[in-house]
Design a protein around this motif. Structure first.
Motif, mmCIF file in Angstrom:
data_model
loop_
_atom_site.group_PDB
_atom_site.id
_atom_site.type_symbol
_atom_site.label_atom_id
_atom_site.label_comp_id
_atom_site.label_asym_id
_atom_site.label_seq_id
_atom_site.Cartn_x
_atom_site.Cartn_y
_atom_site.Cartn_z
ATOM 1 N N GLY A 111 -14.894 -1.120 -8.515
ATOM 2 C CA GLY A 111 -14.129 -2.314 -8.159
ATOM 3 C C GLY A 111 -13.252 -2.858 -9.250
ATOM 4 N N ARG A 112 -13.313 -2.260 -10.455
ATOM 5 C CA ARG A 112 -12.553 -2.832 -11.566
ATOM 6 C C ARG A 112 -11.055 -2.779 -11.327
ATOM 7 N NH1 ARG A 112 -14.524 0.068 -16.898
ATOM 8 N NH2 ARG A 112 -14.999 1.779 -15.443
ATOM 9 N N ALA A 113 -10.576 -1.698 -10.718
ATOM 10 C CA ALA A 113 -9.137 -1.534 -10.554
ATOM 11 C C ALA A 113 -8.568 -2.615 -9.641
ATOM 12 C CB ALA A 113 -8.830 -0.147 -9.988
ATOM 13 N N ALA A 114 -9.227 -2.886 -8.509
ATOM 14 C CA ALA A 114 -8.717 -3.896 -7.581
ATOM 15 C C ALA A 114 -8.705 -5.276 -8.218
ATOM 16 C CB ALA A 114 -9.551 -3.897 -6.306
ATOM 17 N N ARG A 147 10.713 20.222 -8.651
ATOM 18 C CA ARG A 147 11.000 19.895 -7.258
ATOM 19 C C ARG A 147 10.449 18.485 -7.015
ATOM 20 N NH1 ARG A 147 12.512 24.794 -5.212
ATOM 21 N NH2 ARG A 147 12.296 24.249 -2.996
ATOM 22 N N ARG A 148 11.231 17.648 -6.318
ATOM 23 C CA ARG A 148 10.875 16.233 -6.266
ATOM 24 C C ARG A 148 11.101 15.640 -4.875
ATOM 25 N NH1 ARG A 148 10.268 13.946 -11.317
ATOM 26 N NH2 ARG A 148 10.990 15.194 -13.092
ATOM 27 N N TYR A 149 10.305 14.605 -4.592
ATOM 28 C CA TYR A 149 10.472 13.845 -3.366
ATOM 29 C C TYR A 149 9.892 12.456 -3.613
ATOM 30 C CZ TYR A 149 10.546 12.742 1.622
ATOM 31 O OH TYR A 149 10.806 12.172 2.844
ATOM 32 N N TRP A 150 10.537 11.433 -3.022
ATOM 33 C CA TRP A 150 9.986 10.089 -3.182
ATOM 34 C C TRP A 150 10.325 9.219 -1.987
ATOM 35 C CZ3 TRP A 150 13.301 9.131 -8.159
ATOM 36 C CH2 TRP A 150 14.598 8.790 -7.826
ATOM 37 N N LYS A 151 9.583 8.127 -1.900
ATOM 38 C CA LYS A 151 9.826 7.065 -0.926
ATOM 39 C C LYS A 151 9.644 5.735 -1.650
ATOM 40 C CE LYS A 151 10.517 9.078 3.146
ATOM 41 N NZ LYS A 151 11.742 8.846 3.941
ATOM 42 N N GLY A 152 10.429 4.735 -1.250
ATOM 43 C CA GLY A 152 10.348 3.460 -1.945
ATOM 44 C C GLY A 152 10.434 2.271 -1.009
ATOM 45 N N HIS A 153 9.921 1.135 -1.496
ATOM 46 C CA HIS A 153 9.979 -0.136 -0.776
ATOM 47 C C HIS A 153 10.197 -1.257 -1.787
ATOM 48 C CE1 HIS A 153 8.356 1.691 2.832
ATOM 49 N NE2 HIS A 153 7.181 1.942 2.278
ATOM 50 N N TYR A 154 10.596 -2.412 -1.263
ATOM 51 C CA TYR A 154 10.454 -3.675 -1.977
ATOM 52 C C TYR A 154 9.301 -4.445 -1.352
ATOM 53 C CZ TYR A 154 14.915 -3.504 -4.532
ATOM 54 O OH TYR A 154 15.947 -3.176 -5.369
ATOM 55 N N PHE A 155 8.577 -5.183 -2.191
ATOM 56 C CA PHE A 155 7.568 -6.126 -1.724
ATOM 57 C C PHE A 155 7.991 -7.530 -2.162
ATOM 58 C CE2 PHE A 155 4.400 -2.482 -2.477
ATOM 59 C CZ PHE A 155 4.510 -2.031 -1.178
ATOM 60 N N SER A 156 8.024 -8.466 -1.221
ATOM 61 C CA SER A 156 8.325 -9.849 -1.592
ATOM 62 C C SER A 156 7.114 -10.532 -2.203
ATOM 63 C CB SER A 156 8.811 -10.639 -0.371
ATOM 64 O OG SER A 156 7.830 -10.640 0.647
ATOM 65 N N GLU A 157 5.945 -9.962 -1.970
ATOM 66 C CA GLU A 157 4.720 -10.434 -2.609
ATOM 67 C C GLU A 157 3.717 -9.283 -2.622
ATOM 68 O OE1 GLU A 157 3.120 -13.639 -0.372
ATOM 69 O OE2 GLU A 157 2.766 -12.435 1.424
ATOM 70 N N LEU A 158 2.736 -9.413 -3.483
ATOM 71 C CA LEU A 158 1.718 -8.370 -3.591
ATOM 72 C C LEU A 158 0.374 -8.993 -3.219
ATOM 73 C CD1 LEU A 158 2.120 -5.396 -4.502
ATOM 74 C CD2 LEU A 158 1.088 -6.030 -6.676
ATOM 75 N N GLY A 159 0.184 -9.232 -1.919
ATOM 76 C CA GLY A 159 -1.049 -9.845 -1.458
ATOM 77 C C GLY A 159 -2.241 -8.924 -1.610
ATOM 78 N N ASP A 160 -3.408 -9.479 -1.409
ATOM 79 C CA ASP A 160 -4.627 -8.684 -1.552
ATOM 80 C C ASP A 160 -4.632 -7.484 -0.614
ATOM 81 O OD1 ASP A 160 -5.444 -10.490 -3.436
ATOM 82 O OD2 ASP A 160 -6.988 -11.433 -2.184
ATOM 83 N N ALA A 161 -4.092 -7.654 0.591
ATOM 84 C CA ALA A 161 -4.066 -6.535 1.549
ATOM 85 C C ALA A 161 -3.164 -5.410 1.046
ATOM 86 C CB ALA A 161 -3.583 -7.025 2.911
ATOM 87 N N VAL A 162 -2.063 -5.764 0.361
ATOM 88 C CA VAL A 162 -1.186 -4.737 -0.198
ATOM 89 C C VAL A 162 -1.911 -3.969 -1.295
ATOM 90 C CG1 VAL A 162 1.056 -4.273 -1.242
ATOM 91 C CG2 VAL A 162 0.797 -6.232 0.287
ATOM 92 N N ILE A 163 -2.576 -4.693 -2.164
ATOM 93 C CA ILE A 163 -3.311 -4.044 -3.255
ATOM 94 C C ILE A 163 -4.394 -3.124 -2.697
ATOM 95 C CG2 ILE A 163 -4.921 -4.479 -5.160
ATOM 96 C CD1 ILE A 163 -3.229 -6.961 -5.820
ATOM 97 N N ASP A 164 -5.130 -3.594 -1.715
ATOM 98 C CA ASP A 164 -6.171 -2.749 -1.122
ATOM 99 C C ASP A 164 -5.570 -1.480 -0.528
ATOM 100 O OD1 ASP A 164 -8.045 -4.608 -1.853
ATOM 101 O OD2 ASP A 164 -8.163 -5.555 0.128
ATOM 102 N N ALA A 165 -4.418 -1.609 0.136
ATOM 103 C CA ALA A 165 -3.769 -0.432 0.734
ATOM 104 C C ALA A 165 -3.264 0.520 -0.346
ATOM 105 C CB ALA A 165 -2.617 -0.880 1.635
ATOM 106 N N LEU A 166 -2.737 -0.013 -1.419
ATOM 107 C CA LEU A 166 -2.255 0.827 -2.512
ATOM 108 C C LEU A 166 -3.381 1.651 -3.122
ATOM 109 C CD1 LEU A 166 0.107 -1.703 -4.333
ATOM 110 C CD2 LEU A 166 0.822 0.455 -3.301
#
Length: 446
Positions: free
Chosen positions: A219-222, A306-325
């Motif tokens: 749990g330390r990372a979260a 060889r490379r591939y990526w996907k990106g987003h912006y987050f207007s906030e980093l809520g707990d649910a976002v962190i858990d999903a990450l």
């Protein structure tokens, strides 16, 4: 005009298949890109770019533009088209009295950094020194100085532009206000920039990097990531908070660029607060020069992978976002990077530039690199799948991180009002969509 007459009309070189240097010229950052232009025009001056644009238009060839070649989908390299290679135009001239840099369209970020730092000056210039100034700036231009001095595009005083009609024009807020607005985040849709004039800022040339490692399996990372998020909200503008998730570890920290005496105290204090009660698996605070900071990722972000990526912006980093990450199950998952925005980026009113989403709090990129073509589909699918789990939290996307997103990506990168205005400017300056090998803003007619 034939190839022979084009060569006679320019100072640079025209290369075709089989010519010495052709294969080197068509090779770009992403090793997946293996296309064969009919001709590569290596331009030595702005007049060469004018001649190349007119030549390509007359023959109906697709036109790609290369500077650093870092575009993930390889728009610079058109199959059987005309590749305009700006790299010979890589000069940077600094006037320390006016604090202004004249940067040719083929210059790399490292050239801008070195020339500016020689006079104790700098401007926002990405994180990897072999990136092209042009592509970075025209898409917006995030970097370690952005929270203090704004995006790269915010620091441009004027542009020298080759238009779709093959004219060379000077663009600034007085002479061509529509283009001046569009070139600040609208990408390569409106012409080829052969020179930028950048405003520079006094910088001591010192930086400090802090990084704390936390394992994913407990749990330390979260908990640490929540502290990292909370600390970033009120961080000094000299500090850009960063996070990386790779393999089984989460690296949380920040990069400080500014007064090194103040920085030593503040960075140590922030690292202690980030640590909290849980001891990290590793902790490093690394003072360095600004030039070293700007090159420290050059090898990791080197060519030929060889490379591939996907990106987003987050207007906030809520707990649910962190858990999903942090919910990383499965094989071949991409590495994740997060970089905090805010500060001077958000000081600029959103309507002032084509660049959108200035209210973004964090930029998220899920990036994979590998060496074997046999792994292409597996690695790309894993990146899409993981990044897709973040879609519901996203507040837009950075145009410079778009890949194979198509028109849906354009709609994520620009607000509807911005996209309508960009389309009108495209109608006025490139109604035939000559410059379409980019994250394309289509004219109304096509």
């Amino acid at each position: 005009m034939t190839r022979t007459s084009l060569q006679a009309a320019i100072q640079g070189s025209v290369l075709g298949p089989g010519d010495p240097g052709y294969d080197e010229a068509r090779a770009v950052w992403n090793g997946m890109i293996d296309r064969r232009p009919r001709y590569v025009v290596q331009c030595a001056e702005a007049a060469d770019v004018v001649a190349a644009v007119r030549y390509g238009a007359d023959l109906g060839l697709e036109i790609g533009v290369r500077c650093g070649g870092h575009g993930i989908v390889g728009h610079a390299v058109p199959d059987d088209g005309l590749m305009i290679d700006l790299r010979p135009m890589g000069g940077v001239t600094v006037d320390p009295l006016t604090r202004r840099a004249r940067v040719q369209g083929g210059a790399l970020l490292g050239a801008l950094d070195r020339a500016s730092q020689a006079h104790g000056l700098a401007t926002t210039a990405g994180n990897v020194s072999h990136t092209g100034v042009g592509g970075l700036t025209l898409g917006g231009g995030m970097g370690w100085l952005a929270r203090r001095h704004g995006l790269a595009c915010d620091n441009v005083a004027s542009f020298e532009l080759v238009t779709a009609s093959g004219d060379l024009i000077h663009v600034d807020a007085e002479s061509h206000p529509d283009l001046d607005w569009a070139l600040r985040g609208g990408g390569g849709n409106f012409g080829i920039v052969t020179a930028f004039d950048f405003d520079l800022h006094p910088e001591p040339g010192q930086a400090i990097s802090a990084e704390l490692l936390f394992p994913l399996e407990d749990g330390r990372a979260a908990a640490a990531m929540r502290r990292w998020r909370d600390l970033s909200v009120d961080a000094p503008r000299e500090a850009t908070f960063t996070a990386t998730i790779s393999g089984t570890m989460v690296a949380l920290g920040l990069v400080w660029v500014g007064d090194p005496v103040v920085g030593r105290t503040r960075v140590s204090e922030l690292a202690d607060r980030l640590t909290g009660a849980a001891e990290p698996a590793g902790r490093a605070i690394d003072p360095m020069t600004y030039l070293r900071l700007q090159t420290r990722e050059d090898d990791v972000e080197g060519h030929h992978w060889r490379r591939y990526w996907k990106g987003h912006y987050f207007s906030e980093l809520g707990d649910a976002v962190i858990d999903a990450l942090l919910a990383r199950d499965g094989a071949d998952l991409p590495d994740v990077s997060l970089q905090a925005y805010g500060g001077a980026i958000a000081d600029v009113a959103d309507e002032e530039t084509a660049f959108s989403r200035r209210d973004a709090a964090f930029e998220f990129v899920a990036a994979s690199r590998w060496s074997s073509p046999d792994d292409d589909e597996r690695r790309m699918s894993a990146a899409r799948r993981y990044a897709g789990t973040m879609d519901r939290f996203a507040s837009g996307a950075y145009v410079n991180v778009l890949g194979d997103d198509g028109e849906a990506g354009i709609r994520r990168a620009y607000t509807p009002g911005k996209l309508a205005r960009l389309t009108a400017i495209k109608d006025a300056h490139d109604p035939g969509n000559l410059f379409h090998l980019n994250q394309n803003i289509r004219p109304s007619a096509g």
